[in-house]
Design a protein around this motif. Structure first.
Motif, PDB file in Angstrom:
ATOM      1  N   GLU A  32      32.252  58.379  83.849  1.00  0.00           N
ATOM      2  CA  GLU A  32      32.696  59.638  84.458  1.00  0.00           C
ATOM      3  C   GLU A  32      33.279  60.572  83.389  1.00  0.00           C
ATOM      4  O   GLU A  32      33.034  61.781  83.399  1.00  0.00           O
ATOM      5  N   VAL A  33      34.022  59.998  82.449  1.00  0.00           N
ATOM      6  CA  VAL A  33      34.588  60.803  81.361  1.00  0.00           C
ATOM      7  C   VAL A  33      33.473  61.373  80.494  1.00  0.00           C
ATOM      8  O   VAL A  33      33.513  62.544  80.102  1.00  0.00           O
ATOM      9  N   LEU A  34      32.470  60.558  80.195  1.00  0.00           N
ATOM     10  CA  LEU A  34      31.357  61.028  79.365  1.00  0.00           C
ATOM     11  C   LEU A  34      30.551  62.115  80.061  1.00  0.00           C
ATOM     12  O   LEU A  34      30.185  63.118  79.439  1.00  0.00           O
ATOM     13  N   HIS A  35      30.277  61.932  81.328  1.00  0.00           N
ATOM     14  CA  HIS A  35      29.380  62.832  82.042  1.00  0.00           C
ATOM     15  C   HIS A  35      30.066  64.114  82.512  1.00  0.00           C
ATOM     16  O   HIS A  35      29.423  65.170  82.600  1.00  0.00           O
ATOM     17  N   ARG A  39      35.785  68.154  83.984  1.00  0.00           N
ATOM     18  CA  ARG A  39      36.377  67.859  85.293  1.00  0.00           C
ATOM     19  C   ARG A  39      37.477  66.811  85.166  1.00  0.00           C
ATOM     20  O   ARG A  39      38.510  66.902  85.847  1.00  0.00           O
ATOM     21  N   VAL A  40      37.274  65.831  84.293  1.00  0.00           N
ATOM     22  CA  VAL A  40      38.272  64.779  84.113  1.00  0.00           C
ATOM     23  C   VAL A  40      39.568  65.361  83.559  1.00  0.00           C
ATOM     24  O   VAL A  40      40.671  64.983  83.982  1.00  0.00           O
ATOM     25  N   VAL A  41      39.460  66.293  82.617  1.00  0.00           N
ATOM     26  CA  VAL A  41      40.654  66.910  82.031  1.00  0.00           C
ATOM     27  C   VAL A  41      41.518  67.581  83.099  1.00  0.00           C
ATOM     28  O   VAL A  41      42.755  67.594  83.007  1.00  0.00           O
ATOM     29  N   GLU A  42      40.876  68.112  84.121  1.00  0.00           N
ATOM     30  CA  GLU A  42      41.601  68.814  85.180  1.00  0.00           C
ATOM     31  C   GLU A  42      41.979  67.903  86.349  1.00  0.00           C
ATOM     32  O   GLU A  42      42.502  68.362  87.361  1.00  0.00           O
ATOM     33  N   SER A  43      41.712  66.620  86.218  1.00  0.00           N
ATOM     34  CA  SER A  43      41.952  65.681  87.322  1.00  0.00           C
ATOM     35  C   SER A  43      43.118  64.753  87.032  1.00  0.00           C
ATOM     36  O   SER A  43      43.433  64.461  85.874  1.00  0.00           O
ATOM     37  N   THR A  44      43.730  64.255  88.087  1.00  0.00           N
ATOM     38  CA  THR A  44      44.721  63.189  87.955  1.00  0.00           C
ATOM     39  C   THR A  44      43.997  61.850  87.889  1.00  0.00           C
ATOM     40  O   THR A  44      42.805  61.749  88.207  1.00  0.00           O
ATOM     41  N   LEU A  74      44.684  59.780  77.233  1.00  0.00           N
ATOM     42  CA  LEU A  74      43.245  60.060  77.204  1.00  0.00           C
ATOM     43  C   LEU A  74      42.988  61.523  77.561  1.00  0.00           C
ATOM     44  O   LEU A  74      42.186  62.205  76.914  1.00  0.00           O
ATOM     45  N   ARG A  75      43.672  61.997  78.557  1.00  0.00           N
ATOM     46  CA  ARG A  75      43.468  63.366  79.036  1.00  0.00           C
ATOM     47  C   ARG A  75      43.777  64.387  77.932  1.00  0.00           C
ATOM     48  O   ARG A  75      43.024  65.350  77.719  1.00  0.00           O
ATOM     49  N   ALA A  77      43.787  63.836  74.625  1.00  0.00           N
ATOM     50  CA  ALA A  77      42.800  63.696  73.550  1.00  0.00           C
ATOM     51  C   ALA A  77      41.463  64.314  73.942  1.00  0.00           C
ATOM     52  O   ALA A  77      40.779  64.937  73.120  1.00  0.00           O
ATOM     53  N   LEU A  78      41.093  64.170  75.205  1.00  0.00           N
ATOM     54  CA  LEU A  78      39.836  64.744  75.691  1.00  0.00           C
ATOM     55  C   LEU A  78      39.899  66.267  75.679  1.00  0.00           C
ATOM     56  O   LEU A  78      38.926  66.944  75.315  1.00  0.00           O
ATOM     57  N   ALA A  79      41.039  66.820  76.045  1.00  0.00           N
ATOM     58  CA  ALA A  79      41.206  68.278  76.017  1.00  0.00           C
ATOM     59  C   ALA A  79      41.062  68.804  74.593  1.00  0.00           C
ATOM     60  O   ALA A  79      40.453  69.861  74.361  1.00  0.00           O
ATOM     61  N   ALA A  80      41.610  68.064  73.634  1.00  0.00           N
ATOM     62  CA  ALA A  80      41.502  68.479  72.232  1.00  0.00           C
ATOM     63  C   ALA A  80      40.057  68.431  71.764  1.00  0.00           C
ATOM     64  O   ALA A  80      39.600  69.331  71.039  1.00  0.00           O
ATOM     65  N   GLU A  81      39.327  67.411  72.175  1.00  0.00           N
ATOM     66  CA  GLU A  81      37.915  67.322  71.787  1.00  0.00           C
ATOM     67  C   GLU A  81      37.111  68.465  72.394  1.00  0.00           C
ATOM     68  O   GLU A  81      36.264  69.075  71.723  1.00  0.00           O
ATOM     69  N   LEU A  82      37.360  68.768  73.647  1.00  0.00           N
ATOM     70  CA  LEU A  82      36.628  69.850  74.308  1.00  0.00           C
ATOM     71  C   LEU A  82      36.935  71.205  73.676  1.00  0.00           C
ATOM     72  O   LEU A  82      36.076  72.094  73.650  1.00  0.00           O
TER      73      LEU A  82
END
Length: 285
Positions: A32-35, A39-44, A74-75, A77-82
Protein backbone atom coordinates in the motif's frame (compact mmCIF):
# COMPACT_ATOMS: atom_id res chain seq x y z
CA UNK A 1 40.25 13.24 4.71
CA UNK A 2 36.53 13.82 5.24
CA UNK A 3 34.50 10.67 5.73
CA UNK A 4 32.00 9.66 3.10
CA UNK A 5 28.44 10.73 3.92
CA UNK A 6 26.09 8.06 5.22
CA UNK A 7 23.21 7.35 2.88
CA UNK A 8 19.79 7.01 4.45
CA UNK A 9 17.68 4.54 2.51
CA UNK A 10 14.34 5.94 1.35
CA UNK A 11 11.22 4.14 2.62
CA UNK A 12 10.49 2.72 -0.83
CA UNK A 13 14.05 1.39 -1.05
CA UNK A 14 13.69 -0.37 2.29
CA UNK A 15 10.35 -1.82 1.24
CA UNK A 16 11.53 -2.99 -2.18
CA UNK A 17 14.46 -4.89 -0.69
CA UNK A 18 12.39 -6.41 2.14
CA UNK A 19 9.09 -7.51 0.57
CA UNK A 20 9.90 -11.23 0.13
CA UNK A 21 10.93 -11.61 3.78
CA UNK A 22 7.98 -10.07 5.64
CA UNK A 23 4.74 -11.73 6.70
CA UNK A 24 1.87 -11.70 4.19
CA UNK A 25 -0.20 -9.29 6.30
CA UNK A 26 2.75 -6.91 6.65
CA UNK A 27 3.42 -7.18 2.92
CA UNK A 28 -0.08 -5.84 2.23
CA UNK A 29 0.72 -2.77 4.30
CA UNK A 30 4.06 -2.17 2.59
CA UNK A 31 2.58 -2.67 -0.87
CA UNK A 32 0.00 0.00 0.00
CA UNK A 33 2.89 2.36 0.79
CA UNK A 34 4.56 1.56 -2.53
CA UNK A 35 1.43 1.89 -4.63
CA UNK A 36 -0.17 4.90 -2.92
CA UNK A 37 2.56 6.83 -1.07
CA UNK A 38 0.79 10.19 -1.33
CA UNK A 39 -2.36 8.73 0.23
CA UNK A 40 -0.41 6.97 2.98
CA UNK A 41 1.31 10.22 3.99
CA UNK A 42 -2.10 11.78 4.58
CA UNK A 43 -3.48 8.76 6.45
CA UNK A 44 -3.36 7.57 10.04
CA UNK A 45 -2.12 4.10 10.89
CA UNK A 46 -5.71 3.00 11.53
CA UNK A 47 -6.86 4.30 8.13
CA UNK A 48 -4.09 2.35 6.40
CA UNK A 49 -5.01 -0.74 8.41
CA UNK A 50 -8.68 -0.44 7.44
CA UNK A 51 -7.87 -0.07 3.73
CA UNK A 52 -5.72 -3.20 3.53
CA UNK A 53 -7.77 -5.28 5.96
CA UNK A 54 -5.33 -5.73 8.86
CA UNK A 55 -5.09 -4.58 12.45
CA UNK A 56 -3.33 -1.37 13.46
CA UNK A 57 -0.63 -3.40 15.21
CA UNK A 58 0.22 -5.01 11.87
CA UNK A 59 0.84 -1.57 10.38
CA UNK A 60 3.26 -0.82 13.23
CA UNK A 61 5.05 -4.17 12.80
CA UNK A 62 5.36 -3.56 9.06
CA UNK A 63 7.07 -0.23 9.77
CA UNK A 64 9.41 -1.90 12.25
CA UNK A 65 10.24 -4.64 9.74
CA UNK A 66 11.87 -2.03 7.50
CA UNK A 67 13.74 -0.27 10.28
CA UNK A 68 11.37 2.40 11.62
CA UNK A 69 10.28 2.78 15.23
CA UNK A 70 6.66 3.03 14.17
CA UNK A 71 4.19 4.51 11.72
CA UNK A 72 4.88 8.21 12.46
CA UNK A 73 8.56 7.75 11.58
CA UNK A 74 7.69 6.01 8.30
CA UNK A 75 5.20 8.74 7.48
CA UNK A 76 7.77 11.52 7.97
CA UNK A 77 10.42 9.70 5.91
CA UNK A 78 7.90 9.03 3.14
CA UNK A 79 6.91 12.70 3.04
CA UNK A 80 10.57 13.65 2.66
CA UNK A 81 11.01 11.21 -0.21
CA UNK A 82 7.92 12.50 -1.99
CA UNK A 83 9.19 16.07 -1.66
CA UNK A 84 12.15 15.12 -3.84
CA UNK A 85 9.84 13.66 -6.46
CA UNK A 86 8.03 16.99 -6.72
CA UNK A 87 11.19 18.42 -8.31
CA UNK A 88 10.85 16.20 -11.39
CA UNK A 89 10.78 17.96 -14.76
CA UNK A 90 8.07 17.30 -17.34
CA UNK A 91 9.89 16.43 -20.58
CA UNK A 92 6.71 15.89 -22.59
CA UNK A 93 5.13 12.77 -24.07
CA UNK A 94 7.29 12.42 -27.20
CA UNK A 95 9.70 9.51 -27.58
CA UNK A 96 12.67 11.79 -26.85
CA UNK A 97 10.82 13.28 -23.90
CA UNK A 98 10.23 9.82 -22.46
CA UNK A 99 13.91 8.96 -22.89
CA UNK A 100 14.99 12.13 -21.14
CA UNK A 101 12.49 11.62 -18.31
CA UNK A 102 13.61 8.03 -17.73
CA UNK A 103 17.29 8.98 -17.71
CA UNK A 104 16.72 11.95 -15.40
CA UNK A 105 14.74 9.75 -12.99
CA UNK A 106 17.48 7.13 -13.06
CA UNK A 107 20.17 9.72 -12.33
CA UNK A 108 18.20 11.00 -9.35
CA UNK A 109 17.64 7.50 -7.96
CA UNK A 110 21.12 6.02 -8.46
CA UNK A 111 22.52 7.15 -5.07
CA UNK A 112 19.95 4.89 -3.39
CA UNK A 113 21.41 1.82 -5.12
CA UNK A 114 23.97 1.43 -2.31
CA UNK A 115 21.78 2.72 0.51
CA UNK A 116 21.25 -0.68 2.14
CA UNK A 117 24.90 -1.78 1.87
CA UNK A 118 27.41 -1.44 4.70
CA UNK A 119 31.19 -0.98 4.68
CA UNK A 120 32.09 -4.34 6.20
CA UNK A 121 29.94 -6.36 3.79
CA UNK A 122 31.36 -4.63 0.73
CA UNK A 123 34.94 -5.09 1.98
CA UNK A 124 34.34 -8.80 2.48
CA UNK A 125 32.93 -9.10 -1.03
CA UNK A 126 35.91 -7.26 -2.54
CA UNK A 127 38.19 -9.54 -0.55
CA UNK A 128 36.65 -12.60 -2.22
CA UNK A 129 36.83 -11.04 -5.68
CA UNK A 130 40.43 -9.91 -5.33
CA UNK A 131 41.85 -12.71 -3.21
CA UNK A 132 40.30 -15.96 -4.47
CA UNK A 133 42.64 -18.40 -6.18
CA UNK A 134 40.00 -19.23 -8.77
CA UNK A 135 36.87 -17.14 -9.36
CA UNK A 136 33.61 -18.05 -11.04
CA UNK A 137 30.89 -15.49 -11.86
CA UNK A 138 27.58 -17.22 -12.53
CA UNK A 139 23.94 -16.34 -13.18
CA UNK A 140 20.86 -17.44 -15.11
CA UNK A 141 17.97 -15.75 -16.91
CA UNK A 142 17.96 -11.95 -17.04
CA UNK A 143 21.04 -11.77 -14.82
CA UNK A 144 23.20 -13.95 -17.09
CA UNK A 145 24.44 -11.07 -19.29
CA UNK A 146 25.61 -9.27 -16.14
CA UNK A 147 27.64 -12.28 -15.07
CA UNK A 148 29.22 -12.52 -18.52
CA UNK A 149 30.11 -8.83 -18.42
CA UNK A 150 31.50 -9.03 -14.90
CA UNK A 151 33.73 -12.01 -15.70
CA UNK A 152 35.08 -10.31 -18.82
CA UNK A 153 35.68 -7.00 -17.02
CA UNK A 154 37.48 -8.69 -14.13
CA UNK A 155 39.67 -10.65 -16.53
CA UNK A 156 40.46 -7.43 -18.41
CA UNK A 157 41.83 -5.81 -15.24
CA UNK A 158 44.05 -8.75 -14.32
CA UNK A 159 41.68 -10.70 -12.08
CA UNK A 160 40.91 -13.82 -14.15
CA UNK A 161 37.28 -14.92 -13.77
CA UNK A 162 35.24 -17.53 -15.60
CA UNK A 163 31.61 -17.63 -16.72
CA UNK A 164 29.76 -20.79 -17.76
CA UNK A 165 26.56 -20.34 -19.77
CA UNK A 166 24.84 -23.72 -19.36
CA UNK A 167 23.02 -24.18 -16.05
CA UNK A 168 24.20 -27.77 -15.60
CA UNK A 169 27.71 -26.75 -16.60
CA UNK A 170 27.55 -24.03 -13.96
CA UNK A 171 26.82 -26.59 -11.25
CA UNK A 172 29.67 -28.81 -12.43
CA UNK A 173 32.10 -25.90 -12.45
CA UNK A 174 30.93 -24.66 -9.05
CA UNK A 175 31.23 -28.13 -7.53
CA UNK A 176 34.86 -28.19 -8.66
CA UNK A 177 35.73 -25.21 -6.49
CA UNK A 178 37.69 -25.74 -3.28
CA UNK A 179 38.53 -23.67 -0.18
CA UNK A 180 40.35 -20.55 -1.28
CA UNK A 181 38.22 -20.23 -4.42
CA UNK A 182 35.31 -17.84 -4.89
CA UNK A 183 31.96 -17.83 -6.64
CA UNK A 184 29.96 -14.69 -7.36
CA UNK A 185 26.29 -15.52 -7.98
CA UNK A 186 24.00 -12.83 -9.42
CA UNK A 187 20.22 -13.04 -9.20
CA UNK A 188 17.73 -10.18 -9.05
CA UNK A 189 15.15 -12.27 -7.22
CA UNK A 190 17.61 -14.39 -5.27
CA UNK A 191 15.15 -17.26 -5.67
CA UNK A 192 15.92 -18.88 -9.05
CA UNK A 193 16.23 -22.62 -8.44
CA UNK A 194 18.97 -23.02 -11.06
CA UNK A 195 20.98 -20.28 -9.37
CA UNK A 196 20.40 -21.73 -5.90
CA UNK A 197 21.78 -25.06 -7.11
CA UNK A 198 24.93 -23.27 -8.27
CA UNK A 199 25.39 -21.63 -4.86
CA UNK A 200 24.87 -24.94 -3.06
CA UNK A 201 27.42 -26.65 -5.33
CA UNK A 202 30.02 -23.97 -4.63
CA UNK A 203 29.45 -24.24 -0.88
CA UNK A 204 29.79 -28.02 -0.99
CA UNK A 205 33.37 -27.65 -2.19
CA UNK A 206 34.18 -25.03 0.42
CA UNK A 207 34.36 -21.97 -1.86
CA UNK A 208 33.35 -18.51 -0.64
CA UNK A 209 30.01 -17.47 -2.16
CA UNK A 210 29.15 -13.82 -2.83
CA UNK A 211 25.48 -13.21 -3.63
CA UNK A 212 24.46 -10.09 -5.57
CA UNK A 213 20.70 -9.65 -5.42
CA UNK A 214 17.89 -7.10 -5.02
CA UNK A 215 16.24 -8.51 -1.88
CA UNK A 216 17.63 -9.01 1.60
CA UNK A 217 17.04 -12.35 3.26
CA UNK A 218 16.48 -14.14 -0.07
CA UNK A 219 17.15 -17.90 -0.37
CA UNK A 220 20.34 -17.06 -2.26
CA UNK A 221 21.43 -14.65 0.45
CA UNK A 222 20.89 -17.33 3.09
CA UNK A 223 23.31 -19.62 1.20
CA UNK A 224 25.98 -16.99 0.66
CA UNK A 225 28.96 -16.05 2.79
CA UNK A 226 28.50 -12.43 1.69
CA UNK A 227 25.21 -10.92 0.55
CA UNK A 228 25.27 -7.67 -1.45
CA UNK A 229 21.73 -6.30 -1.58
CA UNK A 230 21.43 -3.74 -4.36
CA UNK A 231 18.37 -1.52 -4.18
CA UNK A 232 16.46 -1.09 -7.46
CA UNK A 233 17.12 2.21 -9.26
CA UNK A 234 13.86 3.86 -10.31
CA UNK A 235 11.62 6.76 -9.38
CA UNK A 236 9.06 4.30 -8.05
CA UNK A 237 9.95 0.76 -7.10
CA UNK A 238 6.68 -0.60 -8.40
CA UNK A 239 7.87 0.57 -11.83
CA UNK A 240 11.28 -1.04 -11.29
CA UNK A 241 9.89 -4.37 -10.17
CA UNK A 242 7.37 -4.55 -13.01
CA UNK A 243 10.13 -4.03 -15.59
CA UNK A 244 12.55 -6.44 -13.86
CA UNK A 245 15.37 -4.05 -14.73
CA UNK A 246 18.97 -4.96 -13.95
CA UNK A 247 20.31 -1.40 -14.15
CA UNK A 248 21.15 -1.20 -10.45
CA UNK A 249 22.97 -4.54 -10.53
CA UNK A 250 24.88 -3.45 -13.64
CA UNK A 251 26.04 -0.26 -11.92
CA UNK A 252 27.25 -2.20 -8.89
CA UNK A 253 29.06 -4.77 -11.04
CA UNK A 254 30.99 -2.10 -12.93
CA UNK A 255 31.91 -0.28 -9.73
CA UNK A 256 33.08 -3.47 -8.00
CA UNK A 257 35.36 -4.24 -10.93
CA UNK A 258 36.80 -0.74 -10.62
CA UNK A 259 37.53 -1.28 -6.91
CA UNK A 260 39.26 -4.61 -7.63
CA UNK A 261 41.33 -2.97 -10.38
CA UNK A 262 42.39 -0.14 -8.08
CA UNK A 263 43.57 -2.62 -5.46
CA UNK A 264 45.45 -4.74 -7.99
CA UNK A 265 47.94 -1.96 -8.70
CA UNK A 266 50.51 -2.65 -11.40
CA UNK A 267 48.91 -5.98 -12.34
CA UNK A 268 45.72 -4.22 -13.40
CA UNK A 269 47.64 -1.55 -15.30
CA UNK A 270 49.77 -4.07 -17.17
CA UNK A 271 46.71 -6.13 -18.08
CA UNK A 272 44.85 -3.00 -19.13
CA UNK A 273 47.71 -2.03 -21.44
CA UNK A 274 47.63 -5.46 -23.08
CA UNK A 275 43.86 -5.24 -23.51
CA UNK A 276 44.16 -1.82 -25.16
CA UNK A 277 46.79 -3.20 -27.54
CA UNK A 278 44.47 -6.06 -28.54
CA UNK A 279 41.54 -3.69 -29.00
CA UNK A 280 43.55 -1.31 -31.16
CA UNK A 281 44.81 -4.20 -33.28
CA UNK A 282 41.21 -5.16 -34.04
CA UNK A 283 39.95 -1.72 -35.08
CA UNK A 284 39.50 -1.08 -38.79
CA UNK A 285 40.51 2.21 -40.44
Amino acid sequence: MPSSPDLVAHPTVRIATALPTVLASERRVLEEVLHQPERVVESTAQEVADRVGVGRSTVVRACQAIGYKGYPQLRVALAAELAHRDDEVDYGSSALGRLRADIAALAAALPQVTAVLDEDTVERAVGVLAGSRRLLVLANGLSAPLATDMAMRLTAVGRPADFVADSIGQQIAARGLVPGDGCVVLSGSGASEATLKVARAARQGGAAVVAVTSFRGSPLGELADVELVVAPAATTFQHELERTSRIALAVLVESLVGVVAARSGSVAQETHDRVLHILSDNLAD
